[in-house]
Write a protein that holds these residues in place. Structure first.
Motif, PDB file in Angstrom:
ATOM      1  N   ASP A  36       0.825  -1.213   0.000  1.00 25.79           N
ATOM      2  CA  ASP A  36       0.000   0.000   0.000  1.00 25.79           C
ATOM      3  C   ASP A  36       0.858   1.261   0.000  1.00 25.79           C
ATOM      4  O   ASP A  36       0.572   2.225  -0.704  1.00 25.79           O
ATOM      5  CB  ASP A  36      -0.933  -0.010   1.207  1.00 25.79           C
ATOM      6  N   SER A  37       1.926   1.276   0.793  1.00 29.60           N
ATOM      7  CA  SER A  37       2.800   2.450   0.846  1.00 29.60           C
ATOM      8  C   SER A  37       3.485   2.681  -0.494  1.00 29.60           C
ATOM      9  O   SER A  37       3.609   3.819  -0.955  1.00 29.60           O
ATOM     10  CB  SER A  37       3.846   2.266   1.947  1.00 29.60           C
ATOM     11  N   LEU A  38       3.913   1.593  -1.136  1.00 31.12           N
ATOM     12  CA  LEU A  38       4.568   1.719  -2.438  1.00 31.12           C
ATOM     13  C   LEU A  38       3.598   2.234  -3.495  1.00 31.12           C
ATOM     14  O   LEU A  38       3.944   3.101  -4.298  1.00 31.12           O
ATOM     15  CB  LEU A  38       5.118   0.348  -2.852  1.00 31.12           C
ATOM     16  N   ARG A  39       2.371   1.731  -3.489  1.00 29.06           N
ATOM     17  CA  ARG A  39       1.371   2.173  -4.462  1.00 29.06           C
ATOM     18  C   ARG A  39       1.025   3.649  -4.248  1.00 29.06           C
ATOM     19  O   ARG A  39       0.813   4.397  -5.209  1.00 29.06           O
ATOM     20  CB  ARG A  39       0.121   1.317  -4.371  1.00 29.06           C
ATOM     21  N   LEU A  40       0.957   4.071  -2.982  1.00 26.49           N
ATOM     22  CA  LEU A  40       0.661   5.468  -2.681  1.00 26.49           C
ATOM     23  C   LEU A  40       1.775   6.373  -3.200  1.00 26.49           C
ATOM     24  O   LEU A  40       1.525   7.416  -3.818  1.00 26.49           O
ATOM     25  CB  LEU A  40       0.479   5.657  -1.178  1.00 26.49           C
ATOM     26  N   LYS A  41       3.026   5.974  -2.977  1.00 29.03           N
ATOM     27  CA  LYS A  41       4.146   6.772  -3.464  1.00 29.03           C
ATOM     28  C   LYS A  41       4.191   6.784  -4.989  1.00 29.03           C
ATOM     29  O   LYS A  41       4.617   7.775  -5.592  1.00 29.03           O
ATOM     30  CB  LYS A  41       5.453   6.239  -2.893  1.00 29.03           C
ATOM     31  N   ALA A  42       3.752   5.696  -5.615  1.00 26.73           N
ATOM     32  CA  ALA A  42       3.694   5.671  -7.079  1.00 26.73           C
ATOM     33  C   ALA A  42       2.713   6.724  -7.591  1.00 26.73           C
ATOM     34  O   ALA A  42       2.948   7.364  -8.617  1.00 26.73           O
ATOM     35  CB  ALA A  42       3.305   4.277  -7.562  1.00 26.73           C
ATOM     36  N   ARG A  43       1.612   6.890  -6.872  1.00 23.44           N
ATOM     37  CA  ARG A  43       0.644   7.921  -7.271  1.00 23.44           C
ATOM     38  C   ARG A  43       1.224   9.314  -7.058  1.00 23.44           C
ATOM     39  O   ARG A  43       1.035  10.219  -7.882  1.00 23.44           O
ATOM     40  CB  ARG A  43      -0.652   7.739  -6.481  1.00 23.44           C
ATOM     41  N   TYR A  44       1.926   9.530  -5.919  1.00 22.06           N
ATOM     42  CA  TYR A  44       2.609  10.809  -5.703  1.00 22.06           C
ATOM     43  C   TYR A  44       3.575  11.081  -6.850  1.00 22.06           C
ATOM     44  O   TYR A  44       3.640  12.187  -7.393  1.00 22.06           O
ATOM     45  CB  TYR A  44       3.417  10.790  -4.399  1.00 22.06           C
ATOM     46  N   ALA A  45       4.353  10.048  -7.197  1.00 23.73           N
ATOM     47  CA  ALA A  45       5.372  10.202  -8.236  1.00 23.73           C
ATOM     48  C   ALA A  45       4.752  10.658  -9.549  1.00 23.73           C
ATOM     49  O   ALA A  45       5.295  11.526 -10.239  1.00 23.73           O
ATOM     50  CB  ALA A  45       6.121   8.891  -8.432  1.00 23.73           C
ATOM     51  N   LYS A  46       3.602  10.089  -9.889  1.00 21.80           N
ATOM     52  CA  LYS A  46       2.932  10.468 -11.142  1.00 21.80           C
ATOM     53  C   LYS A  46       2.403  11.896 -11.076  1.00 21.80           C
ATOM     54  O   LYS A  46       2.507  12.660 -12.042  1.00 21.80           O
ATOM     55  CB  LYS A  46       1.778   9.499 -11.421  1.00 21.80           C
ATOM     56  N   ILE A  47       1.842  12.287  -9.931  1.00 20.30           N
ATOM     57  CA  ILE A  47       1.329  13.650  -9.772  1.00 20.30           C
ATOM     58  C   ILE A  47       2.450  14.657  -9.984  1.00 20.30           C
ATOM     59  O   ILE A  47       2.315  15.638 -10.724  1.00 20.30           O
ATOM     60  CB  ILE A  47       0.700  13.841  -8.386  1.00 20.30           C
ATOM     61  N   TYR A  48       3.601  14.433  -9.342  1.00 18.69           N
ATOM     62  CA  TYR A  48       4.729  15.356  -9.486  1.00 18.69           C
ATOM     63  C   TYR A  48       5.269  15.333 -10.909  1.00 18.69           C
ATOM     64  O   TYR A  48       5.586  16.385 -11.476  1.00 18.69           O
ATOM     65  CB  TYR A  48       5.837  14.992  -8.498  1.00 18.69           C
ATOM     66  N   TYR A  49       5.365  14.151 -11.472  1.00 17.92           N
ATOM     67  CA  TYR A  49       5.917  14.054 -12.820  1.00 17.92           C
ATOM     68  C   TYR A  49       5.088  14.857 -13.814  1.00 17.92           C
ATOM     69  O   TYR A  49       5.639  15.544 -14.689  1.00 17.92           O
ATOM     70  CB  TYR A  49       5.982  12.599 -13.273  1.00 17.92           C
ATOM     71  N   ASP A  50       3.782  14.790 -13.693  1.00 16.38           N
ATOM     72  CA  ASP A  50       2.911  15.491 -14.625  1.00 16.38           C
ATOM     73  C   ASP A  50       3.096  17.009 -14.560  1.00 16.38           C
ATOM     74  O   ASP A  50       2.699  17.729 -15.472  1.00 16.38           O
ATOM     75  CB  ASP A  50       1.447  15.145 -14.346  1.00 16.38           C
ATOM     76  N   GLN A  51       3.693  17.494 -13.476  1.00 20.62           N
ATOM     77  CA  GLN A  51       3.896  18.935 -13.322  1.00 20.62           C
ATOM     78  C   GLN A  51       5.339  19.374 -13.543  1.00 20.62           C
ATOM     79  O   GLN A  51       5.621  20.573 -13.587  1.00 20.62           O
ATOM     80  CB  GLN A  51       3.455  19.366 -11.913  1.00 20.62           C
ATOM     81  N   LEU A  52       6.251  18.427 -13.711  1.00 19.15           N
ATOM     82  CA  LEU A  52       7.663  18.775 -13.805  1.00 19.15           C
ATOM     83  C   LEU A  52       8.092  19.209 -15.198  1.00 19.15           C
ATOM     84  O   LEU A  52       9.087  19.902 -15.350  1.00 19.15           O
ATOM     85  CB  LEU A  52       8.523  17.582 -13.372  1.00 19.15           C
ATOM     86  N   ASP A  53       7.388  18.771 -16.241  1.00 14.26           N
ATOM     87  CA  ASP A  53       7.744  19.114 -17.617  1.00 14.26           C
ATOM     88  C   ASP A  53       9.184  18.693 -17.920  1.00 14.26           C
ATOM     89  O   ASP A  53       9.982  19.455 -18.460  1.00 14.26           O
ATOM     90  CB  ASP A  53       7.577  20.618 -17.859  1.00 14.26           C
ATOM     91  N   ILE A  54       9.524  17.452 -17.551  1.00 20.74           N
ATOM     92  CA  ILE A  54      10.885  16.952 -17.710  1.00 20.74           C
ATOM     93  C   ILE A  54      11.342  16.990 -19.157  1.00 20.74           C
ATOM     94  O   ILE A  54      12.489  17.329 -19.458  1.00 20.74           O
ATOM     95  CB  ILE A  54      10.986  15.522 -17.140  1.00 20.74           C
ATOM     96  N   PHE A  55      10.461  16.647 -20.086  1.00 20.54           N
ATOM     97  CA  PHE A  55      10.840  16.630 -21.493  1.00 20.54           C
ATOM     98  C   PHE A  55      10.484  17.940 -22.191  1.00 20.54           C
ATOM     99  O   PHE A  55      10.544  18.036 -23.411  1.00 20.54           O
ATOM    100  CB  PHE A  55      10.146  15.478 -22.214  1.00 20.54           C
ATOM    101  N   GLY A  56      10.129  18.954 -21.418  1.00 20.52           N
ATOM    102  CA  GLY A  56       9.722  20.216 -22.015  1.00 20.52           C
ATOM    103  C   GLY A  56      10.817  21.254 -21.979  1.00 20.52           C
ATOM    104  O   GLY A  56      11.990  20.975 -22.215  1.00 20.52           O
ATOM    105  N   SER A  57      10.451  22.479 -21.655  1.00 13.35           N
ATOM    106  CA  SER A  57      11.399  23.582 -21.646  1.00 13.35           C
ATOM    107  C   SER A  57      12.315  23.485 -20.435  1.00 13.35           C
ATOM    108  O   SER A  57      11.991  22.841 -19.446  1.00 13.35           O
ATOM    109  CB  SER A  57      10.645  24.915 -21.625  1.00 13.35           C
TER     110      SER A  57
END
Length: 381
Positions: free
Chosen positions: A262-283
């Motif tokens: 459960d803790s790992l799955r929760l952190k996976a969701r956090y990771a996706k939320i942050y990733y969607d806002q980081l624009d890693i492949f963008g500017s």
């Protein structure tokens, strides 16, 4: 970065680190372009003929790898990997699979002490590994688990039907397509046998087994495969994953994997939320996260209390309230100006008059001057 080394001993072979003076990524203003607290970057390829497995040959693939990590709440157990894979050859590469591979070796994995297990969670596009024993010699806490969460897979370049009938359509962003487990005794030795595994086949039998069953405890490793895509000469494909460390709930060992991780799955969701806002492949990015995040409360459901975590990107008025299902305000958890950063708030199931509220579903809402987010939670007794 001036040229990809042809041999490992090449003096230009280097991993660039954002805390060093020669960081190569720049903004248009000339300043260093840094996204996290500790970025790294390197470029590598498959050009060295003698480094290939038996029967293999260079495909003329060049990989640019960038990693990101933070030492702040909610992110301290996450390492983001972003890969850009380019076909530098003159031939189109058909049905390409990308497969991060991990041999986590949690605790002592030598000889009879080997007791790791690999498995997968399709709801989070994640493969993971854990140890079946809750104790480890020399450790002061129970061993946890490690996951590789696919955050952004490649985009399908054509319609494709997998051998089990699953369909992929042009333009689909692909997730976890295949999950395969290896051990010392079963390890594909050649390029072709490795490719078969990435494509979902058991290389020893030739049977299509897209998701391997959970193995017996031992010294094992896994691949998390995504694809296929075609890669034309000069074309690139992108893959982003998050390496996650988390606790493992041994009360659910061999009973319910979903609850055990459960803790790992929760952190996976956090990771996706942050990733969607980081624009890693963008500017080119800034030195700090510019995000507005309201996390799912934990535990959920809860009986005595629960923790709500959130993050804001700038100093501003913050309002965090709990509402009942009828939309009536039950409790005000935050109503003040707070600086940019990550926070957590505890709610004990009491209303503003310090009376215990009844069982049921409640809504919590985070509001700032320009943003608003809500989530549900469940109180039980």
């Amino acid at each position: 970065m001036g040229g990809v080394p042809q041999v490992p001993a090449d003096s230009s072979a280097k991993v660039y680190i954002s805390t060093e003076a020669d960081w190569p990524l720049k903004k248009t203003s000339g300043q260093d372009s840094i996204i996290s607290m500790f970025d790294t970057r390197c470029v590598y390829n498959d050009y060295l003929t003698t480094a290939h497995a038996t029967g293999g040959r260079p495909l003329k693939i060049e990989v640019t790898q960038t990693t990101y990590q933070w030492n702040v709440p909610l992110l301290e157990d996450l390492i983001y990997f972003a890969w850009e894979i380019k076909n530098t050859g003159t031939d189109t590469l058909y049905n390409v699979y990308l497969a991060p591979t991990a041999d986590c070796d949690i605790g002592n994995e030598s000889d009879t002490s080997a007791n790791d297990v690999c498995y997968y969670d399709t709801t989070t596009n994640m493969a993971y590994q854990y140890q079946i024993d809750s104790t480890e010699v020399g450790w002061t806490i129970p061993p946890g688990c490690v996951g590789i969460n696919i955050l952004q897979g490649p985009v399908a370049t054509k319609d494709y039907t997998l051998p089990d009938g699953r369909q992929i359509f042009t333009g689909d962003t692909l997730g976890l397509t295949h999950f395969k487990v290896f051990s010392i005794a079963i390890d594909p030795p050649t390029n072709m046998e490795q490719y078969k595994e990435m494509a979902g086949y058991d290389y020893t039998t030739g049977l299509y087994v897209p998701f391997d069953p959970k193995p017996s405890p031992g010294d094992c490793c896994f691949i998390a495969s995504t694809g296929p895509v075609d890669l034309a000469p000069g074309a690139s494909v992108r893959l982003a994953v998050c390496l996650i460390c988390a606790g493992y709930n041994y009360a659910y060992l061999n009973i319910d994997d979903t609850l055990a991780i459960d803790s790992l799955r929760l952190k996976a969701r956090y990771a996706k939320i942050y990733y969607d806002q980081l624009d890693i492949f963008g500017s080119p990015g800034e030195n700090a996260i510019t995000s507005f995040v309201l996390c799912q409360n934990a535990p959920n459901p809860f009986s005595q209390f629960t923790i709500i975590k959130y993050q804001i990107s700038k100093s501003q008025m913050v309002n965090l309230k709990v509402y009942n299902i009828a939309g009536q305000a039950v409790s005000v958890l935050v109503n003040e100006v707070r600086k940019a950063g990550s926070y957590e708030v505890r709610w004990d199931g009491m209303d503003e008059e310090r009376r215990k509220v009844s069982n049921g579903i409640y809504i919590y809402q985070l509001k700032t001057g320009d943003k608003n987010m809500i989530k549900k939670m469940t109180l039980i007794k």
